[in-house]
Scaffold this active site. Structure first.
Site, short mmCIF file in Angstrom:
data_model
loop_
_atom_site.label_atom_id
_atom_site.label_comp_id
_atom_site.label_asym_id
_atom_site.label_seq_id
_atom_site.Cartn_x
_atom_site.Cartn_y
_atom_site.Cartn_z
N HIS A 183 31.86 35.19 39.27
CA HIS A 183 32.74 34.93 40.41
C HIS A 183 32.42 35.90 41.53
O HIS A 183 31.61 36.80 41.38
CB HIS A 183 34.22 34.98 40.00
CG HIS A 183 34.71 36.30 39.51
ND1 HIS A 183 34.26 36.89 38.34
CD2 HIS A 183 35.63 37.17 40.02
CE1 HIS A 183 34.89 38.04 38.16
NE2 HIS A 183 35.72 38.24 39.17
N HIS B 150 34.04 38.30 43.29
CA HIS B 150 34.61 39.62 43.53
C HIS B 150 33.52 40.69 43.57
O HIS B 150 32.58 40.68 42.76
CB HIS B 150 35.67 39.96 42.49
CG HIS B 150 36.93 39.18 42.68
ND1 HIS B 150 37.88 39.04 41.69
CD2 HIS B 150 37.41 38.49 43.75
CE1 HIS B 150 38.88 38.30 42.14
NE2 HIS B 150 38.62 37.96 43.39
N HIS C 131 31.80 42.53 40.78
CA HIS C 131 30.92 41.74 39.91
C HIS C 131 29.61 41.37 40.59
O HIS C 131 28.65 41.03 39.89
CB HIS C 131 31.64 40.48 39.44
CG HIS C 131 32.75 40.75 38.48
ND1 HIS C 131 32.66 40.50 37.13
CD2 HIS C 131 33.98 41.30 38.66
CE1 HIS C 131 33.79 40.87 36.53
NE2 HIS C 131 34.60 41.36 37.45
N HIS D 97 41.54 32.64 37.85
CA HIS D 97 41.40 33.97 38.46
C HIS D 97 40.90 33.81 39.89
O HIS D 97 41.42 34.42 40.82
CB HIS D 97 40.42 34.79 37.63
CG HIS D 97 40.20 36.19 38.12
ND1 HIS D 97 41.20 37.15 38.14
CD2 HIS D 97 39.09 36.80 38.62
CE1 HIS D 97 40.71 38.28 38.62
NE2 HIS D 97 39.43 38.09 38.93
N ASP E 249 36.21 37.41 34.36
CA ASP E 249 37.61 37.85 34.43
C ASP E 249 38.57 36.72 34.10
O ASP E 249 39.74 36.76 34.48
CB ASP E 249 37.92 38.41 35.82
CG ASP E 249 37.30 39.77 36.06
OD1 ASP E 249 36.58 40.27 35.17
OD2 ASP E 249 37.51 40.33 37.15
#
Length: 258
Positions: free
Chosen positions: A53, A55, A58, A110, A130
């Site tokens: 993802h 974020h 990451h 998420h 996550d």
């Protein structure tokens, strides 16, 4: 057989490295470049990067890794916020990376475009980012409770011997909450003791088998009467369905302090 290593990043992130039989490695969610570069100095040979993802913790290390290894494939979901992606994968799509076969599983909740990756082999690793943590799940930043529960149901339906490789070392704090929800769960008490011992030794609590998560993780157990009853007591009314039970459980966890 592929070999698995967890590189530590930031305070509690894991960058997963899966080394294939040919010696090249897959890098999952490199939020920082430094741990990967340090491993490369010891012989790590990256062949591809997987991103679960958008974020920054990451994906933040990807530009520096691409500067070191130009042309390295970066595989991610179709999300414009992941600007370094070179290959976009759809839900259920299979692909090859570092000489291994994987499937992309769309698991929103998420974030709206979160994807998990599973290696297609007996006992193949699940990189859940996550979405699914050991004894927990991710916060709902962009998705709905119904979306996240559907995503968790999908992951929970995978074979029990699947090793779950989460994005963070949250297991000890998750265990405290899980015990507040289901204090009579003997398997959970055993897992909490195991995690305490591992963390005292400075060792990761991961990976963990999906079968163990199904037996201990309250977010995979909303249909278990003891879990539903605990949520009802916290809500001070009876949840109307399993989605409301999950939503109550997630709100309870959001405000929980051990």
């Amino acid at each position: 057989m592929p070999s698995l290593t967890a590189l530590r990043a930031f305070d509690d992130n894991y960058i997963w490295v899966l080394r294939g039989d040919a010696g090249q490695s897959l890098i999952v969610d490199p939020g920082q470049a430094a741990p990967v570069l340090e491993a490369a100095a010891q012989g790590l040979a990256p062949a591809a990067i997987l991103l679960t993802h958008h974020h920054d913790d990451h994906i933040g290390g990807v530009p520096e890794l691409l500067a070191r290894w130009p042309g390295l494939p970066v595989i991610a979901a179709d999300d414009d916020r992941i600007v370094t992606a070179t290959h976009r994968v759809g839900d259920g799509e299979t692909f090859e990376a570092a000489g291994m076969r994987f499937q992309a599983l769309f698991v929103p909740g998420h974030t709206r475009s979160h994807v998990a990756f599973q290696r297609l082999a007996e006992g193949g690793e699940l990189f859940s980012g996550d979405t699914l943590f050991s004894l927990g799940c991710g916060r709902l930043f962009e998705g709905t409770p119904a979306q996240m529960l559907t995503s968790l149901d999908r992951l929970a339906a995978l074979p029990g011997d699947t090793p779950v490789c989460c994005g963070h070392e949250y297991t000890a704090s998750n265990a405290a909450f899980a015990l507040a929800v289901e204090p009579g769960n003997a398997a959970l008490r055993q897992r909490a003791d195991q995690v305490r011992a591992l963390r005292t030794q400075g060792r990761p609590s991961l990976p963990v088998s999906l079968a163990e998560e199904r037996a201990t993780n309250p977010f995979l157990r909303v249909d278990v009467p003891e879990v539903a009853q605990a949520v009802d007591a916290w809500l001070v009314h009876r949840a109307g369905d399993r989605v409301e039970t999950f939503a109550g459980l997630r709100r309870w966890k959001d405000g929980f302090r051990a």
